[in-house]
Write an enzyme that holds these catalytic residues in place. Structure first.
Site, PDB file in Angstrom:
ATOM      1  N   TYR A 165     -29.871   8.953  11.500  1.00 17.39           N
ATOM      2  CA  TYR A 165     -28.906   7.721  11.995  1.00 17.39           C
ATOM      3  C   TYR A 165     -29.347   7.888  13.475  1.00 17.39           C
ATOM      4  O   TYR A 165     -29.998   8.565  14.275  1.00 17.39           O
ATOM      5  CB  TYR A 165     -27.665   8.107  11.590  1.00 17.39           C
ATOM      6  CG  TYR A 165     -27.012   9.131  12.542  1.00 17.39           C
ATOM      7  CD1 TYR A 165     -26.063   8.743  13.622  1.00 17.39           C
ATOM      8  CD2 TYR A 165     -27.133  10.593  12.318  1.00 17.39           C
ATOM      9  CE1 TYR A 165     -25.433   9.815  14.309  1.00 17.39           C
ATOM     10  CE2 TYR A 165     -26.623  11.425  12.961  1.00 17.39           C
ATOM     11  CZ  TYR A 165     -25.866  11.005  14.163  1.00 17.39           C
ATOM     12  OH  TYR A 165     -25.327  12.154  14.863  1.00 17.39           O
ATOM     13  N   LEU A 216     -30.243  18.310  20.427  1.00 17.58           N
ATOM     14  CA  LEU A 216     -30.539  17.021  20.416  1.00 17.58           C
ATOM     15  C   LEU A 216     -31.165  16.571  21.747  1.00 17.58           C
ATOM     16  O   LEU A 216     -30.033  16.432  22.577  1.00 17.58           O
ATOM     17  CB  LEU A 216     -29.800  16.063  19.521  1.00 17.58           C
ATOM     18  CG  LEU A 216     -30.112  14.558  19.455  1.00 17.58           C
ATOM     19  CD1 LEU A 216     -31.125  14.470  18.427  1.00 17.58           C
ATOM     20  CD2 LEU A 216     -29.175  13.678  19.210  1.00 17.58           C
TER      21      LEU A 216
END
Length: 282
Positions: free
Chosen positions: A32, A203
């Site tokens: 996503y 991330l």
């Protein structure tokens, strides 16, 4: 009517359905992104979609039917259809609908692409006054560089923060700070910004990349180096960042103030430059 996007169609959200055999539902087998909308314009959309394709490659998800430019057009159209002036677009891609079985389905299985939008304002009060964070063990898997749907560890951490009247949970592995439950983390000490290296344990946030760039423009050292909880607790300033919270000051960690418990000067510089970056980089 509120529109959502499912597999190349804009439909009324009340009619949007996903199969119970979708691998995203059964396995969290998907990826996503979340893209911010400022004043009706998409922000850093290229960077977000390039990362989406990178995540897809890392998990062997074929997105050959999509392009970055095509997805940006979808994002803009969805925002326009729902009159989102300030807010964001959530985009999700799963490996598709197939009988529940752990191995990948055959190549004829098409990914399921969905997106929805929501309106909200910038968190002005928190950006001005700062927030509280807590620290928790990082219990997630070892491919945090992939923006996957496997977010249970993040959810548990965020819930613990909520239960402790905190805005964020800062995670650590054996005392080494990694990132927040939904953010990147920075410790500022002696005029230098420290952030965990962009490896498999975090991330590499799009906002993180913007902060790195504007820090370089401001000639503030940006050091990608792991630091521990003691360094975090004794930092002059602490920041968390994400698409939603932008450059968010943390003025308290657990029961202790960071610095004097107020938003620091370097944080304010970064916030001002971030505002300028938004205005010049729709």
């Amino acid at each position: 009517m509120t529109y959502i996007y499912i597999n190349d169609e804009f439909v009324d959200e009340s009619k949007g359905q996903v199969s119970f055999s979708d691998r995203g539902y059964n396995f969290g087998d998907g990826i996503y992104e979340y893209i911010r909308i400022y004043d009706g314009e998409v922000f850093t959309a290229h960077e977000h979609y390039e990362r989406l394709f990178r995540s897809a490659k890392e998990i062997g998800l074929n997105l050959e039917d999509y392009t970055v430019e095509g997805l940006i057009d979808v994002t803009k159209e969805l925002a326009a259809k729902n009159n989102v002036v300030n807010g964001g677009i959530y985009i999700q891609v799963t490996r598709g609908v197939a009988p529940r079985n752990h191995p990948f389905p055959d190549a004829s299985t098409k990914p399921v692409f969905t997106a929805f939008s929501k309106s909200y304002d910038r968190p002005y009060e928190e950006l001005e006054n700062g927030v509280k964070a807590i620290t928790v063990d990082d219990i997630r898997w070892l491919r945090c560089d992939i923006k996957s749907l496997n977010l249970l560890g993040n959810v548990l951490a965020k819930e613990k923060a909520t239960q402790n009247d905190a805005a964020e949970a800062i995670m650590h592995r054996d005392q080494t700070v990694t990132e927040g439950s939904s953010s990147n983390v920075y410790a500022i000490k002696n005029g230098k910004i420290y952030s965990h290296p962009a490896n498999n344990l975090i991330l590499n946030g799009i906002t993180r990349r913007v902060i790195k760039k504007i820090a370089q423009d401001l000639e503030i050292p940006f050091i990608e180096e792991a630091f521990n909880l003691d360094f975090l607790n004794n930092a002059d300033e602490v920041i968390v960042s994400s698409t939603s919270v932008e450059v968010m000051p943390v003025v308290q960690v657990n029961d202790s103030k960071i610095g004097d418990g107020k938003v620091g000067q370097i944080t304010k510089q970064l916030q001002k430059s971030f505002d300028n970056y938004i205005e010049s980089n729709y």
